[in-house]
Design an enzyme around this catalytic site. Structure first.
Site, PDB file in Angstrom:
ATOM      1  N   CYS A 170       7.375  94.916 -17.076  1.00  0.00           N
ATOM      2  CA  CYS A 170       6.373  93.860 -16.971  1.00  0.00           C
ATOM      3  C   CYS A 170       5.560  93.825 -18.265  1.00  0.00           C
ATOM      4  O   CYS A 170       5.075  94.862 -18.728  1.00  0.00           O
ATOM      5  CB  CYS A 170       5.465  94.132 -15.769  1.00  0.00           C
TER       6      CYS A 170
ATOM      7  N   CYS B 176       1.146  94.951 -10.735  1.00  0.00           N
ATOM      8  CA  CYS B 176      -0.012  94.125 -11.112  1.00  0.00           C
ATOM      9  C   CYS B 176      -0.029  92.751 -10.454  1.00  0.00           C
ATOM     10  O   CYS B 176      -1.010  92.020 -10.595  1.00  0.00           O
ATOM     11  CB  CYS B 176      -0.105  93.979 -12.621  1.00  0.00           C
TER      12      CYS B 176
ATOM     13  N   CYS C 166       5.497  91.224 -10.092  1.00  0.00           N
ATOM     14  CA  CYS C 166       5.434  92.655 -10.384  1.00  0.00           C
ATOM     15  C   CYS C 166       4.739  93.369  -9.231  1.00  0.00           C
ATOM     16  O   CYS C 166       3.663  92.949  -8.792  1.00  0.00           O
ATOM     17  CB  CYS C 166       4.673  92.879 -11.689  1.00  0.00           C
TER      18      CYS C 166
ATOM     19  N   CYS D 244       1.766  95.074 -17.360  1.00  0.00           N
ATOM     20  CA  CYS D 244       1.337  96.436 -16.985  1.00  0.00           C
ATOM     21  C   CYS D 244       2.379  97.512 -17.265  1.00  0.00           C
ATOM     22  O   CYS D 244       2.158  98.671 -16.946  1.00  0.00           O
ATOM     23  CB  CYS D 244       0.968  96.463 -15.503  1.00  0.00           C
TER      24      CYS D 244
ATOM     25  N   CYS E  68      15.915  85.140 -11.734  1.00  0.00           N
ATOM     26  CA  CYS E  68      15.741  84.266 -12.888  1.00  0.00           C
ATOM     27  C   CYS E  68      14.311  84.466 -13.398  1.00  0.00           C
ATOM     28  O   CYS E  68      13.356  83.960 -12.809  1.00  0.00           O
ATOM     29  CB  CYS E  68      15.995  82.831 -12.447  1.00  0.00           C
TER      30      CYS E  68
END
Length: 158
Positions: free
Chosen positions: A76, A127, A124, A79, A147
């Site tokens: 991510c 976060c 995510c 984070c 995607c």
């Protein structure tokens, strides 16, 4: 109760239900990694902020991660949570980095009705940042196509 009151109540209920179904997801949920809006704006590039925190979508074909074929992990951009392995990346032809599986515990999903169709949003798990969507038209062995917005990801070479 007369017919006018009954129909008014039904109409009000239908409008409320439609608003509830089309309303965006709550801006802040309880995630292990949380920052203020100002801190997110400072931490992220403008496009990463729009995608991760405001559920925008980057332009297809705009991410350099489309052409990333080295061994490693995709994390991510907000984070650093590990999300996908390069072993599950494939060329979906859509213009966005695509994967047929996420790392265990890396992502979460929720229903997205934002464009008038039912889709599954991927975020995510650490976060809550918006990553993209998952579809059931991917390759074996899962049949899934995660995607993802490349601007929401960071590549970590092995």
């Amino acid at each position: 109760m007369n017919r006018r009151h009954f129909l008014g109540g039904v109409t009000t209920g239908a409008v409320a239900l439609a608003f509830w179904q089309w309303a965006p997801a709550p801006a802040q949920a309880a995630y292990p990694f949380a920052l203020s809006d100002a801190a997110w704006k400072k931490r992220l590039t403008p496009w990463a902020y729009k995608v991760l925190r405001q559920q925008a979508t980057e332009y297809p074909g705009s991410s350099p991660l489309n052409d990333e074929h080295r061994a490693g992990l995709f994390a991510c951009a907000g984070c650093d949570q590990k999300l996908f392995s390069s072993k599950t990346k494939f060329d979906s032809g859509t213009g966005w980095p695509s994967f047929w599986a996420a790392l265990p515990g890396g992502v979460g999903t929720r229903r997205d009705l934002g464009l008038g169709e039912i889709r599954t949003e991927v975020h995510c798990a650490r976060c809550g940042g918006h990553l993209g969507h998952v579809f059931d038209d991917g390759p074996r062995p899962t049949g899934k196509r995660y995607c993802m917005n490349g601007v929401a990801l960071r590549f970590i070479p092995a």
